[in-house]
Structure formats: C-alpha cells, structure tokens
Design an enzyme around this catalytic site. Sequence first.
Site, PDB file in Angstrom:
ATOM      1  N   CYS A 235      -0.245   1.205   7.596  1.00  0.00           N
ATOM      2  CA  CYS A 235      -0.870   0.023   6.989  1.00  0.00           C
ATOM      3  C   CYS A 235      -1.326  -0.972   8.061  1.00  0.00           C
ATOM      4  O   CYS A 235      -0.912  -0.893   9.206  1.00  0.00           O
ATOM      5  CB  CYS A 235       0.102  -0.645   6.028  1.00  0.00           C
ATOM      6  SG  CYS A 235       0.372   0.315   4.527  1.00  0.00           S
TER       7      CYS A 235
ATOM      8  N   HIS B 122      -2.396  -6.298   4.499  1.00  0.00           N
ATOM      9  CA  HIS B 122      -1.522  -7.332   3.950  1.00  0.00           C
ATOM     10  C   HIS B 122      -1.158  -8.383   4.995  1.00  0.00           C
ATOM     11  O   HIS B 122      -1.435  -8.256   6.182  1.00  0.00           O
ATOM     12  CB  HIS B 122      -0.242  -6.688   3.383  1.00  0.00           C
ATOM     13  CG  HIS B 122       0.587  -5.994   4.405  1.00  0.00           C
ATOM     14  ND1 HIS B 122       1.617  -6.613   5.080  1.00  0.00           N
ATOM     15  CD2 HIS B 122       0.543  -4.729   4.885  1.00  0.00           C
ATOM     16  CE1 HIS B 122       2.172  -5.752   5.927  1.00  0.00           C
ATOM     17  NE2 HIS B 122       1.532  -4.618   5.818  1.00  0.00           N
TER      18      HIS B 122
END
Length: 442
Positions: free
Chosen positions: A345, A326
């Site tokens: 992440c 992201h």
Amino acid sequence: MSRKLGIVDLSRRSLLRGAAAAGVAALAGQAAAQTAVDELINAKRRGNWDDQFDAQASRAATAIVTNTPILSQATLMNMQQAISQYQMIVANGGWPQVLPTVALRLGATDASVQALRQRLMIAGDLPQDAGMSNSYDSYVEGAVKRFQARHGLPEDGVLGEFTIKALNISADTRLNQLNINMARLQDQLTKPLEQRYLLVNIPAAALEVVENDQIALRNTAIVGSISRKSPLVSSKVSDIILNPYWTAPRSIVEKDIVPLMRKDPTYLTRNAIRLIDGNGNEVAPESIDWFAPKAPNLTFRQDPGKINAMSSTKINFPSPDAVYMHDTPTQGLFNKLMRFESSGCVRIQNVRDVVVWVLKNTPGWSRQEIERVIASRVNTPISVADEIGVHWVYITAWSPMGGVVQFRDDIYEQDGDAQLALQTNIGQEQVAGSVDEDFLPQ
C-alpha cells in the site's frame, strides 16, 4: 513681469542642467566603480577570497520543477532529446569518476573538485564558464544541489555517500536506463489517460495529482519495501473513507499481535483494537489464551482515530492485490530518504489535500465538511462523483523539461544493472506499529 519670468526660467534651466550633469557624473562614477569591482573579481590572480560566497551561484541551481506530468507526450519528446544528449556524452568518452580524499562541501579544497566540476559540466548541472579549480565554491555547491534534486537526494550541496555513488554511475549505464524507461513510458502512453488522475511513481516514492495534463499537486509517498513490492496499478477511485477502520491481516495477528499480547496484555486496549467473533460480537481480550498454539480465530479491528494505522483517510480503488492509498499516524517517515517501508500500500503525505481535490466535484464535500467529519471520528464512506484514474508506475528515469533528466534508484532492480539500485542492499529500519501493507480491505 516678463523679465522676472525669464530670469526664473533661465535659473530653472541652469539648475536642471546642473542636476543632469551631476547625475551623469554619478552614473559614470558608479559604472567605473562597478568596472573596477568586476575587474577585481575576474582577475586571474585574485586569490580565493570569494570561493565561499558568490551572489551569482543561483545561476547553477537552475529551476528544474515543472508542471509537466511523467505520463505526457511532452515528457516522451524530452526523453528522446535526453537520449540523444546522453548518446553524445557516451560517444565523447562519458564523464570522470569523482573520488574525493576529503569531505567535499562549500569551502573545501581538493584535487577531486576538478573532476567534480567536469562531471557536473558534462551533465549540464554546472555552467561551462564556471572554471576548473580545486575549490568547492558556491558555483559547485549550486550545481551539486541541482544534481541532487534531479536524483531525488536531499539538496544540501554536500557530497555524501549517495551523491557520490550517483555521480559515479557511468554515462553508458545512464543511457541504458533512459532507453529502458523510454520503452516503459511509451507502453504507458498507449493507454488512454483520464482527465483527472493520481499517479504514484514507485521508485520516486511520490504522487502526482494530474488534471488536464498538468500537475495540480505533488505529494511525498511511502511505497512498498523491497521484499513486499508495490504492484503496478491501473484503476479508478471508487470511494473515499474518512475515519477508516483497520482490520489486521492474519499474518500480522500471528507474527506481531499475539507475541505482543503475551508480553503486554494491554496492547490491544491501548491501540483501540477490538476482537470481533463470527457473529459480530465483541470478545474481551482477557478471555483469550494468548499462549495457545494457534492465534484466536477472531477479527482484529482497530477503531478510527489518530492512532489508527490509516489515520484519517483511505482512498479505495479496485485492485487484484487489494492495495490502496491512505494517511498515516507516523508522519515522520515522510522525512526519510528511503521511503520504501510498506508491503504494497501507499501512504500519502498531506493526503487531505488530495481528498479535497478528488471530492471537489462531489456535492456536499467542501474542505470544511471533510475536516468536520474527520474530527468527529465517525467512519464515513463517500462515493466519488466523477472519474478519477489511479496509476502506479515504475519509472526510474524521465525528462519533464528540456535539458533536465530525472533519475531515481532502481529500488526493485528492474533496470538490469545492480549499481542502479543504490539503496537496495542497505538495511531499512522497521518502525513499530507502522505496518499497513498487508491490510485487508475494509
């Protein structure tokens, strides 16, 4: 008339001969001058007037960038050559330790520069004809920059803490690292690769965007911290979400958000985080007792926007660890040397370039349309039309081109030698509001 033409022709020929003679004389003069300059530069007793400048220093900074991806047969063959090269280096006694007594940078003079020159020559960063002296000249600076580029360090040409530590890792330790990573590469290449895929190399904290066995884009990344490692992944992109919501996991609610609300009751409102009950209704923050023994059993959901923890974009793919890639509002973190700040992440710098590449075969999603939707702040999921692989790997040593070996810190201590984990024992700052690692799937 013909006599006049003959005179003109003769005069013209004489002029051309004279010009040619003058040109030859000029060239001879230039050659003699250049020879004199070369003799002066190469004179054994010329002193050190040129130690701080050398127009040919770029020779040492040979380009090491290539479009060959880490996961390729070419890299595998180059690794085999690198292992043979390092076996020879080890057999010949390795390289010397570099132990400077002064700060080593361009213009410095120290006895340790000779050891540095030898170290750089043995590894192929400094030309063999660069000479042995105590002067840290532009040849040495160029070679140090090349060494730093191969080790993922800032290319400033200065021997800082991490550069010195990397220089002083022994040749046999590097050889063992190459052998370990050769096995990892061979294992990865037994599996078929997609025509288009996204490769995150965790130790390098970097993304390779690969198409037709060529790197199309390179992007800096932020990966999992030492205590919250990014997992190995082999998956495929399922969808892109523009303007994603962020749902705070229970651990962050209990450990971070509740204590913050006790100190600052406006925290949720300022950060556009809404409280949602089990029926989907919004609950006012001021109606909650933030000093109660347990955190409220509510969903903490952050609206899309610039301050959203995932900022503009989320790249989804199936994963047992519920990880994803992201954007981030804290872009300054990409400038750090140690980009091991998440708990799993992966944040991607210039992620919109990656999204444009991912969606280029998905009808209706030009760059202009992507930017328009992001500007609207409307949560928009997009199914990806074609197959895009996602591979997160752990490779600390590889050779993308002949004569160039890349090394990275063994940040998760997987290579079996503590000295390869140069950054592991250094405290890492936690940036407030930057946690994204434990995010729940949307």
